[in-house]
Design an enzyme around this catalytic site. Sequence first.
Site, PDB file in Angstrom:
ATOM      1  N   THR A 385       0.906  -1.135   0.000  1.00 44.48           N
ATOM      2  CA  THR A 385       0.000   0.000   0.000  1.00 44.48           C
ATOM      3  C   THR A 385       0.941   1.178   0.000  1.00 44.48           C
ATOM      4  O   THR A 385       2.143   0.993   0.205  1.00 44.48           O
ATOM      5  CB  THR A 385      -0.828  -0.050   1.313  1.00 44.48           C
ATOM      6  OG1 THR A 385      -1.691  -1.173   1.228  1.00 44.48           O
ATOM      7  CG2 THR A 385      -1.640   1.194   1.584  1.00 44.48           C
ATOM      8  N   THR A 403      -4.118   1.802  -2.253  1.00 40.00           N
ATOM      9  CA  THR A 403      -3.648   0.422  -2.308  1.00 40.00           C
ATOM     10  C   THR A 403      -4.310  -0.411  -3.395  1.00 40.00           C
ATOM     11  O   THR A 403      -5.409  -0.085  -3.852  1.00 40.00           O
ATOM     12  CB  THR A 403      -3.882  -0.281  -0.945  1.00 40.00           C
ATOM     13  OG1 THR A 403      -3.199  -1.529  -0.928  1.00 40.00           O
ATOM     14  CG2 THR A 403      -5.354  -0.507  -0.676  1.00 40.00           C
ATOM     15  N   ASN A 405      -4.076  -3.633  -2.396  1.00 40.33           N
ATOM     16  CA  ASN A 405      -3.992  -4.653  -1.366  1.00 40.33           C
ATOM     17  C   ASN A 405      -2.638  -5.356  -1.420  1.00 40.33           C
ATOM     18  O   ASN A 405      -1.697  -4.873  -0.842  1.00 40.33           O
ATOM     19  CB  ASN A 405      -5.147  -5.648  -1.426  1.00 40.33           C
ATOM     20  CG  ASN A 405      -5.242  -6.458  -0.145  1.00 40.33           C
ATOM     21  OD1 ASN A 405      -4.709  -6.040   0.880  1.00 40.33           O
ATOM     22  ND2 ASN A 405      -5.894  -7.607  -0.169  1.00 40.33           N
ATOM     23  N   ASP A 427      -9.868  -8.427   1.791  1.00 40.24           N
ATOM     24  CA  ASP A 427     -10.022  -7.678   3.038  1.00 40.24           C
ATOM     25  C   ASP A 427     -11.381  -7.921   3.690  1.00 40.24           C
ATOM     26  O   ASP A 427     -11.590  -7.543   4.843  1.00 40.24           O
ATOM     27  CB  ASP A 427      -9.849  -6.174   2.803  1.00 40.24           C
ATOM     28  CG  ASP A 427      -8.386  -5.751   2.876  1.00 40.24           C
ATOM     29  OD1 ASP A 427      -7.545  -6.576   3.247  1.00 40.24           O
ATOM     30  OD2 ASP A 427      -8.093  -4.581   2.554  1.00 40.24           O
ATOM     31  N   SER A 456     -10.927  -1.829   6.018  1.00 38.56           N
ATOM     32  CA  SER A 456      -9.521  -1.479   5.738  1.00 38.56           C
ATOM     33  C   SER A 456      -8.800  -1.099   7.017  1.00 38.56           C
ATOM     34  O   SER A 456      -9.425  -0.688   7.999  1.00 38.56           O
ATOM     35  CB  SER A 456      -9.488  -0.278   4.796  1.00 38.56           C
ATOM     36  OG  SER A 456      -8.165   0.189   4.613  1.00 38.56           O
ATOM     37  N   SER A 457      -7.484  -1.199   7.007  1.00 38.07           N
ATOM     38  CA  SER A 457      -6.665  -0.694   8.111  1.00 38.07           C
ATOM     39  C   SER A 457      -6.004   0.629   7.758  1.00 38.07           C
ATOM     40  O   SER A 457      -5.323   1.237   8.594  1.00 38.07           O
ATOM     41  CB  SER A 457      -5.560  -1.690   8.467  1.00 38.07           C
ATOM     42  OG  SER A 457      -6.116  -2.911   8.860  1.00 38.07           O
TER      43      SER A 457
HETATM   44  O1  DON Z   1      -6.939  -1.742   3.285  1.00 39.06           O
HETATM   45  C1  DON Z   1      -6.195  -2.481   3.913  1.00 39.06           C
HETATM   46  O2  DON Z   1      -6.172  -2.531   5.121  1.00 39.06           O
HETATM   47  C2  DON Z   1      -5.223  -3.359   3.160  1.00 39.06           C
HETATM   48  N1  DON Z   1      -5.755  -3.678   1.838  1.00 39.06           N
HETATM   49  C3  DON Z   1      -3.913  -2.657   3.090  1.00 39.06           C
HETATM   50  C4  DON Z   1      -2.857  -3.472   2.383  1.00 39.06           C
HETATM   51  C5  DON Z   1      -1.495  -3.040   2.731  1.00 39.06           C
HETATM   52  O3  DON Z   1      -1.299  -2.147   3.519  1.00 39.06           O
HETATM   53  C6  DON Z   1      -0.389  -3.793   2.106  1.00 39.06           C
HETATM   54  N2  DON Z   1       0.857  -3.154   2.488  1.00 39.06           N
HETATM   55  N3  DON Z   1       1.865  -3.074   2.818  1.00 39.06           N
END
Ligand code: DON
Length: 577
Positions: A385, A403, A405, A427, A456-457
């Site tokens: 991301t 992102t 993902n 997710d 999402s995070s």
């Molecule tokens: O939205 C989310 O929480 C995840 N799809 C984020 C993915 C992510 O941070 C991958 N990264 N390093």
Amino acid sequence: MLFFEQLISGRDVMFKCLIRGVFLFVLTTQTVLGASTEAVYGDKAMISSRSTLASAAGIEIMAQGGNAVDGAVATAFALAVTYPSAGNIGGGGFAVIHFPDGRVLTQDHREKAPGTAHRDMYLDADGNEVKGLSRDTHLAAGVPGSVDGLLDLLERHGTKSRQEVLLPAIRLAKEGFVLDRYMARHINTVGKRLQDTPAAKKVFSMGDRLVEAGDVWQQPDLAVTLQRIHDKGRAGFYEGKTADLIVAEMKRGNGIITHEDLKNYRSVWREPVMTTYRGYDVWTMGPPSSAVLVLQILNMLEPYDVASMGYGAAELIHLMIEAERRSYADRAEHLGDPDFWDVPLEGLVSKEYALKRFADVDLEKASDSDDILAGYPAGKESMETTHFSVMDSNGMAVAFTTTLNSSYGSKLVVDGAGFLLNNEMDDFSVKPNTMNQFDLIGREANAIKPNKRMLSSMSPTIVSKDGKPVLVTGSPGGSTIITTTLQVILNVIDHGMPLHDAVSMPRFHHQWTPNRIIYERYAFSPDTQRILEALGHVGLMEWPYGRGIGDANSVMMKDGVLQGVKDPRAEGVAVGF
Ligand code: DON
């Protein structure tokens, strides 16, 4: 210098001058790792992003008089070209915007489940998860939100035209740029599966061979797609030729995104979530982001004298882990798309709830994640991301996280359109209490439904004081985004660290389940580890991947001067003037 001019054989003199400036800056400040480690200072504008060329693209627009929103939109479109493993037009993200008058708004351009998605779509006839279906196939893609979000953001709050902000991205895609060592290796290793389909291979190779450092990498199909957006706005992506290409790609791989799904996609403006913390206001993204956990954890820590305990103190690490354990347990039960699930948001961010939730914490003993159930607040997600931060001298600031993902998303390119499809459907909670790629679990709140957004995070966050933004931060890192963002805030507010140190210091992470503490090398001294184990903390594990946890590209306003820091854990640069 010649080398760098080849990097973008841009025609625009202004842009070339800026790029020269960025090059000289990079030359003078880069470490052997290839990333700047110093703070950059500016009076009028600052951008810190994962890609040197994308930061330069945004700054080009701001140097032409654009505000922070103009800079953010230009940076985001450029990231789709120069940092394709996470920058995107085939994915989604969130933006938190602070306005000069003190107002804060958030924009949700998260992907949505396609209209025929259903709860058990990744399960076999026996109800077991079919491994890989939600990550590696055409079925993994949610309806992309980035283009709608960026254009709407620009129309409402930018000052520049769509054509102006898209120009650097189009130029980078069309004329190409020189691949550095890191990116060539990344495409060939992390993106190995990109060689498995003809469409992705066409983009991510040099015809009959793999890409190499020093190649001038051009993306002609992507340049044409961006040109359609330039000419027609959202219709250049969600309708017409681009939509036809997306739907044709879906048909090649049993994907389910339809013309209707694309046409109906709209980003949403949502109220920010906010808490106060030691005299500061901390603003972040509400659901379908779970960034509210950053606020919950701050609320749980506020009654304690974090500053006196000191950075790295075992007693503070213990408190942080216990707060993280409780808030991630709440995430699994209570958080999901607010358009589909009644999220008890007010309760979750309240100080009273934090006190109550933290009341059973034993300062002398770690709790067991198996004993920690979700609380009951009042009212009732290789990975990539990217986060960037922008601020201008007028008090406008943008925290932006975007992102696909996984790194390069599903690794599937829309043939003829030149961009990657996300695998954001992973997710969702594909089955109750079943871990996603970030070992996060969820339940009904985050179950799959047609047109619903997956939890999402991503936690783009702005800290303000007296109505003025002081810190813009956030990170990639799946489930670790929340704890990375938290640690940058604590380092600035409680530990009084300069921004460079706040972003660089070693990090650790706990997410309730699995019950383990992952930490960066040097985060815990041997005696700190012994104290934590004596308190009963289990599963201490050095972070096994890449250079570290997160990539918190941050910007700060201090004593009237803008500061930008590129997280030294990865490439990119902060640029300002
Ligand atoms: O939205 C989310 O929480 C995840 N799809 C984020 C993915 C992510 O941070 C991958 N990264 N390093």
